[in-house]
Design an enzyme around this catalytic site. Structure first.
Site, mmCIF file in Angstrom:
data_model
loop_
_atom_site.group_PDB
_atom_site.id
_atom_site.type_symbol
_atom_site.label_atom_id
_atom_site.label_comp_id
_atom_site.label_asym_id
_atom_site.label_seq_id
_atom_site.Cartn_x
_atom_site.Cartn_y
_atom_site.Cartn_z
ATOM 1 N N LYS A 165 -14.846 -25.897 -13.887
ATOM 2 C CA LYS A 165 -13.399 -25.120 -14.520
ATOM 3 C C LYS A 165 -12.516 -25.069 -13.201
ATOM 4 C CE LYS A 165 -16.587 -21.492 -12.235
ATOM 5 N NZ LYS A 165 -16.081 -20.030 -11.913
ATOM 6 N N TYR B 286 6.691 -19.738 14.656
ATOM 7 C CA TYR B 286 7.274 -18.444 14.310
ATOM 8 C C TYR B 286 6.474 -17.186 14.790
ATOM 9 C CZ TYR B 286 9.676 -20.370 10.000
ATOM 10 O OH TYR B 286 10.675 -20.965 9.415
HETATM 11 C C1 LIG Z 1 -21.503 -18.201 -14.406
HETATM 12 C C2 LIG Z 1 -21.342 -19.233 -13.307
HETATM 13 N N1 LIG Z 1 -22.358 -20.103 -13.427
HETATM 14 C C3 LIG Z 1 -22.194 -21.083 -12.463
HETATM 15 C C4 LIG Z 1 -21.280 -21.087 -11.314
HETATM 16 C C5 LIG Z 1 -21.123 -22.064 -10.117
HETATM 17 O O1 LIG Z 1 -21.220 -21.419 -9.064
HETATM 18 P P1 LIG Z 1 -21.422 -22.557 -7.635
HETATM 19 O O2 LIG Z 1 -20.282 -22.959 -7.541
HETATM 20 O O3 LIG Z 1 -21.554 -21.286 -6.698
HETATM 21 O O4 LIG Z 1 -22.532 -23.205 -7.785
HETATM 22 C C6 LIG Z 1 -20.125 -20.129 -11.355
HETATM 23 C C7 LIG Z 1 -19.112 -20.197 -10.576
HETATM 24 O O5 LIG Z 1 -18.374 -18.989 -10.235
HETATM 25 C C8 LIG Z 1 -20.374 -19.137 -12.515
HETATM 26 O O6 LIG Z 1 -19.425 -18.308 -12.672
#
Ligand SMILES: Cc1ncc(COP(=O)(O)O)c(C=O)c1O
Length: 356
Positions: free
Chosen positions: A34, A254
């Site tokens: 994602k 800055y």
């Molecule tokens: C439902 C869910 N599963 C898995 C993950 C993966 O988590 P991580 O990146 O901490 O392994 C996420 C990340 O936000 C999540 O929301």
């Protein structure tokens, strides 16, 4: 040309995927891609992750992008769908979605005949204490029975709120999950993100969902990627574009927040918050030149930072690693009051991208 480049190391990504396989040899791997593969570029990462069993995304658009790129592995939508129309597309495209509220169940049941959804896998989310998404333990068993009676294949799922620490909520979440799972057998199950993959081998079950560990950053505050035997996938680099000699009492940048106490050599580097480099700077921060840490000084500007090169060899054109194998993204994040996840995800479009 201005040099600000993000390098993606495909072999490191494959190495980290292999680490998941070593840690969870009996589970299928749902690689979380994602948010543009945590900012790494989903297209390039999918190619390197061809050995994964499935992909995890936040929404339908991200899933459809993967299909358009030609990948046929199962895809789970971890936030589910946001409208009835999206549910019909999920069913049509044989995607797997999380359901976390009653309306989604109604949409599923209404449209399953029309789109021949028999046997479709549905991830049913338990709210075991994080209080973000999901059905409470008191209601989920009935939801699962209903879905099973309509011939859906259910995956019981939940997410830890504190898998990265020893918070007391962990035990509560774990126990609730185990109780619901027992009441719903036979049922598939999934509750481990990266931190939980390391921490709870007994909870790996049918599917693990690694995200941050695939990209070679740490889910833990007190263990770095070397301790976890992971390899950083992203290297973020820029170049020295100017060198200045300054005297005691002269300031840099800055707000003139840095004042030299003695004569020093400073270098200006072609990177700034316009590229996604953080400006917060709450603790001393460093970049790396030839694997050596070099202190940053003064404020981060939109396009430039200043570093102290008094004690090292530096020229115009010298490469500077903002984060990568020598300066870990997690350490840059800690110096700026955030986590590696955020820095990786919020890079801007400006740096060039190159896959190695
Ligand atoms: C439902 C869910 N599963 C898995 C993950 C993966 O988590 P991580 O990146 O901490 O392994 C996420 C990340 O936000 C999540 O929301």
């Amino acid at each position: 040309m201005r040099q600000a480049t993000v390098y993606i190391d495909s072999e490191a990504l494959q190495y980290n995927l292999n680490r998941v396989k070593q840690l969870a040899p009996h589970s299928k791997i749902v690689s979380m891609v994602k948010a543009n593969a945590y900012g790494h570029g989903v297209k390039d990462c999918l190619a390197a992750l061809s050995a994964t069993d499935a992909f995890g995304v936040a929404c339908l658009e991200e899933a459809l992008e993967i299909r358009q790129l030609g990948y046929t592995q199962p895809i789970t939508l971890i936030e589910g769908v946001f409208s009835e129309d999206e549910m019909t597309q999920v069913i049509e495209q044989k995607l797997e979605c999380v359901v976390h509220q009653n309306q989604q169940i109604e949409w599923l049941i209404t449209h399953k005949e029309r789109y021949n959804a028999l046997g479709l896998k549905v991830w049913v989310k338990l709210n075991s204490g994080m209080n973000r998404l999901g059905f409470k333990a008191t209601e989920i068993i009935e939801v699962i029975q209903r879905l099973k009676s309509h011939d859906f294949t259910c995956v019981l799922t939940m997410h830890f709120a504190n898998a990265d620490s020893d918070h007391p909520l962990n035990e509560q979440q774990k126990n609730q999950f185990l109780q619901v799972k027992q009441a719903c057998e036979p049922i598939l199950a999934s509750c481990c993100n990266s931190a939980a993959i390391y921490k709870y081998p007994e909870l790996h079950f049918d599917f693990v969902r690694p995200g941050i560990m695939l990209y070679g950053a740490t889910p833990f505050a007190d263990q770095n990627v070397h301790a976890l035997d992971l390899k950083p996938v992203m290297s973020f680099e820029a170049e020295i574009i100017a060198l200045n000699k300054i005297q005691a009492n002269e300031c840099v940048g800055y707000g003139s927040t840095f004042t030299a106490t003695q004569p020093m050599n400073i270098a200006i580097v072609s990177i700034g918050y316009g590229d996604g480099y953080p400006r917060a700077y709450i603790k001393p921060n460093f970049v790396a030149i030839n694997q050596q840490l070099v202190p940053m000084i003064g404020r981060v500007s939109m396009d430039m930072i200043a570093i102290d090169v008094t004690h090292i060899q530096a020229e115009i054109g010298t490469k500077v690693e903002l984060w990568g194998k020598s300066r870990l993204v997690d350490d840059v994040a800690a110096a700026n009051g955030t986590i590696g996840y955020e820095l990786l995800c919020r890079l801007s479009q400006r740096p060039k991208r190159q896959v190695t």
